[in-house]
Every structure is written in C-alpha cells, then in structure tokens.
Scaffold this motif. Sequence first.
Motif, PDB file in Angstrom:
ATOM      1  N   ILE A  64      -1.488   2.951   6.951  1.00  0.00           N
ATOM      2  CA  ILE A  64      -0.477   1.945   6.675  1.00  0.00           C
ATOM      3  C   ILE A  64       0.339   1.654   7.932  1.00  0.00           C
ATOM      4  O   ILE A  64       0.712   0.504   8.191  1.00  0.00           O
ATOM      5  N   GLY A  65       0.607   2.683   8.740  1.00  0.00           N
ATOM      6  CA  GLY A  65       1.388   2.482   9.951  1.00  0.00           C
ATOM      7  C   GLY A  65       0.753   1.492  10.904  1.00  0.00           C
ATOM      8  O   GLY A  65       1.425   0.611  11.458  1.00  0.00           O
ATOM      9  N   ALA A  66      -0.558   1.605  11.101  1.00  0.00           N
ATOM     10  CA  ALA A  66      -1.265   0.681  11.988  1.00  0.00           C
ATOM     11  C   ALA A  66      -1.241  -0.736  11.421  1.00  0.00           C
ATOM     12  O   ALA A  66      -1.073  -1.717  12.165  1.00  0.00           O
ATOM     13  N   ALA A  67      -1.412  -0.853  10.103  1.00  0.00           N
ATOM     14  CA  ALA A  67      -1.372  -2.172   9.467  1.00  0.00           C
ATOM     15  C   ALA A  67       0.019  -2.781   9.568  1.00  0.00           C
ATOM     16  O   ALA A  67       0.167  -3.986   9.818  1.00  0.00           O
ATOM     17  N   GLY A  90       2.259   2.430  -3.142  1.00  0.00           N
ATOM     18  CA  GLY A  90       1.094   2.368  -4.018  1.00  0.00           C
ATOM     19  C   GLY A  90       0.020   3.336  -3.546  1.00  0.00           C
ATOM     20  O   GLY A  90       0.208   4.079  -2.590  1.00  0.00           O
ATOM     21  N   VAL A  91      -1.122   3.320  -4.227  1.00  0.00           N
ATOM     22  CA  VAL A  91      -2.235   4.199  -3.866  1.00  0.00           C
ATOM     23  C   VAL A  91      -3.124   3.443  -2.887  1.00  0.00           C
ATOM     24  O   VAL A  91      -3.785   2.468  -3.261  1.00  0.00           O
ATOM     25  N   VAL A  92      -3.138   3.883  -1.636  1.00  0.00           N
ATOM     26  CA  VAL A  92      -3.738   3.121  -0.545  1.00  0.00           C
ATOM     27  C   VAL A  92      -4.920   3.885   0.045  1.00  0.00           C
ATOM     28  O   VAL A  92      -4.873   5.112   0.189  1.00  0.00           O
ATOM     29  N   ASP A  93      -5.951   3.162   0.411  1.00  0.00           N
ATOM     30  CA  ASP A  93      -7.187   3.764   0.935  1.00  0.00           C
ATOM     31  C   ASP A  93      -7.007   4.114   2.415  1.00  0.00           C
ATOM     32  O   ASP A  93      -7.333   3.332   3.306  1.00  0.00           O
ATOM     33  N   GLU A 106      -3.815  -3.009   4.700  1.00  0.00           N
ATOM     34  CA  GLU A 106      -3.326  -4.353   5.019  1.00  0.00           C
ATOM     35  C   GLU A 106      -2.588  -4.974   3.837  1.00  0.00           C
ATOM     36  O   GLU A 106      -1.551  -5.627   4.005  1.00  0.00           O
ATOM     37  N   GLN A 107      -3.125  -4.783   2.628  1.00  0.00           N
ATOM     38  CA  GLN A 107      -2.461  -5.321   1.439  1.00  0.00           C
ATOM     39  C   GLN A 107      -1.098  -4.673   1.230  1.00  0.00           C
ATOM     40  O   GLN A 107      -0.111  -5.358   0.961  1.00  0.00           O
ATOM     41  N   SER A 108      -1.071  -3.365   1.338  1.00  0.00           N
ATOM     42  CA  SER A 108       0.180  -2.648   1.145  1.00  0.00           C
ATOM     43  C   SER A 108       1.196  -3.008   2.219  1.00  0.00           C
ATOM     44  O   SER A 108       2.382  -3.222   1.929  1.00  0.00           O
ATOM     45  N   ALA A 109       0.747  -3.097   3.468  1.00  0.00           N
ATOM     46  CA  ALA A 109       1.650  -3.443   4.573  1.00  0.00           C
ATOM     47  C   ALA A 109       2.239  -4.829   4.384  1.00  0.00           C
ATOM     48  O   ALA A 109       3.429  -5.054   4.648  1.00  0.00           O
ATOM     49  N   SER A 110       1.437  -5.776   3.915  1.00  0.00           N
ATOM     50  CA  SER A 110       1.913  -7.134   3.704  1.00  0.00           C
ATOM     51  C   SER A 110       3.047  -7.169   2.685  1.00  0.00           C
ATOM     52  O   SER A 110       4.076  -7.844   2.878  1.00  0.00           O
TER      53      SER A 110
END
Length: 257
Positions: A24-27, A191-194, A228-232
Amino acid sequence: MTTPLPSSSTPLTKAILTGHTRGIGAALAEQLLARGIAVLGVSRSRHATLAQRFPGLLEEAELDLSDLALVEQWLAGDALRRFTSGGQRVLLINNAGTVQPIGPCEMQNAGEIARAVSLNVATPLMFASAFAAATADAGERRIVHISSGAARNAYAGWSIYCATKAALDHHARSVALDESRALTICSVAPGVVDTDMQAEIRGTGVDRFPLRERFEDLKRNGQLATPEQSASKLIGYLLSDSFGLVPTADVRELPQA
C-alpha cells in the motif's frame, strides 16, 4: 522515463509517508506523486523506479523504523521542518508496520514483540508528535495512521498486531480531543489488501493462526483489494473535506468518489 506532472498539480501540498517502497505504501507514493504532491518517503530502502519517474517531487530517507534510537535521532534533525517548509497543506501518513509475530502468546518471540511495538506504535506516535511540532506554522495539517480491522476485532494468533493497531486508533481518538490548530487526524483501516503481508498470513501454520483458511479463501475467490484500489480510496479521503470528522474510519465504509 520521467512522468510529467498533471496540469492540476498542487505543489504546495506535501506528504511524509513511511514504508513507501512496498504494498500500500508504494501505491500511495505513486498516486500522491502523480497528483503533483511532493513526497518524503521514509523506509529502510529507496524506491528506484519512483525516484526516476518523479525526480523533482520525491525525496527519500533510509531509516530502520523499528530502531527507536535511530528514529529519535532522525526526528531530532531538521528533515521534517525542511521538507514541509512552504507547504500550505502538509500530510503525514504512518503506513509502515508488521504483522509479526503471529501465534499464541507462548509462541511469541520477545524480540519480535519489541520490534512490532516499536514499528507499529512507538514510531508512528513519535512521527506524529515531531510532525505536529515541525509544521506549527502550516495552514493545514493532516495525520493518517494506517490501521486495520484487527484494531477493532480480536483474532486468535494476532494479539500483538491487534493490540498495536488498536493503539493507533486510540491515539487518534485522543489527539482529536486536543483541538490543535489546523491539525486533524484519523486512523484508517484500508480493508483486506493483496500485499506481501497477506502472503505472510497465508504462509503461517494453522497452529499459529487458526483463521488462515479464511484468508486463503479471500485470495482464491478474488476478494482482496489491490494496493492501488485501497490507496486511491485512502488518498481520496485524506484530501477530502470530510477527513478528520471522525477519529477512526474504514475505507470499505467510505463513500465512492
């Protein structure tokens, strides 16, 4: 290849982001930079691809965020004040964290517990305090802790992860009561992120994490959000007028942009 800045870039918005090289950090880093927001990424390593794409916007600091003595020394310097200088809106995203140690109480390693508490709790709280002090003259200041559903629900084998994430939630609740000038804060579950963390969870024996099958099913059934979805969603909320109206939130409950 350098990515051109969008015409709607906002150079007077600046963001400090921990753990910006993976997941998530990179996104988050990529999407903030693509919006024209200057980013100071703080992690154990650098993100060579983003550095090449955004040479004028990305600054990086290599720092072991689980080493509290090093963190204290770094925060005592002028890096935060220098980077945020001139920013009309400044952001702190406490993203770095670890899910280890996983397992029942008697199977947990003391050193891993200390590292988890340092990385998941002490460092973000230290960053929040230093950030608030360094940006006292900024027009608008926002702090987001990357929390977890585990902060609000207990899970067998995750006592350390649950406890440390719950600490971030309660920190946000308390800071919100300070009524500091132009400072808002929220602890947000993504959320639950891959991510690699999810792979760690699925690779853990059921003797240490009885709910492993549930997370395997989420992966198998395509129910994990992408970073990417979570970061957005996180960025949309962080930059919205509704940020900070509540001290804790979950991206799955936020309205769609």
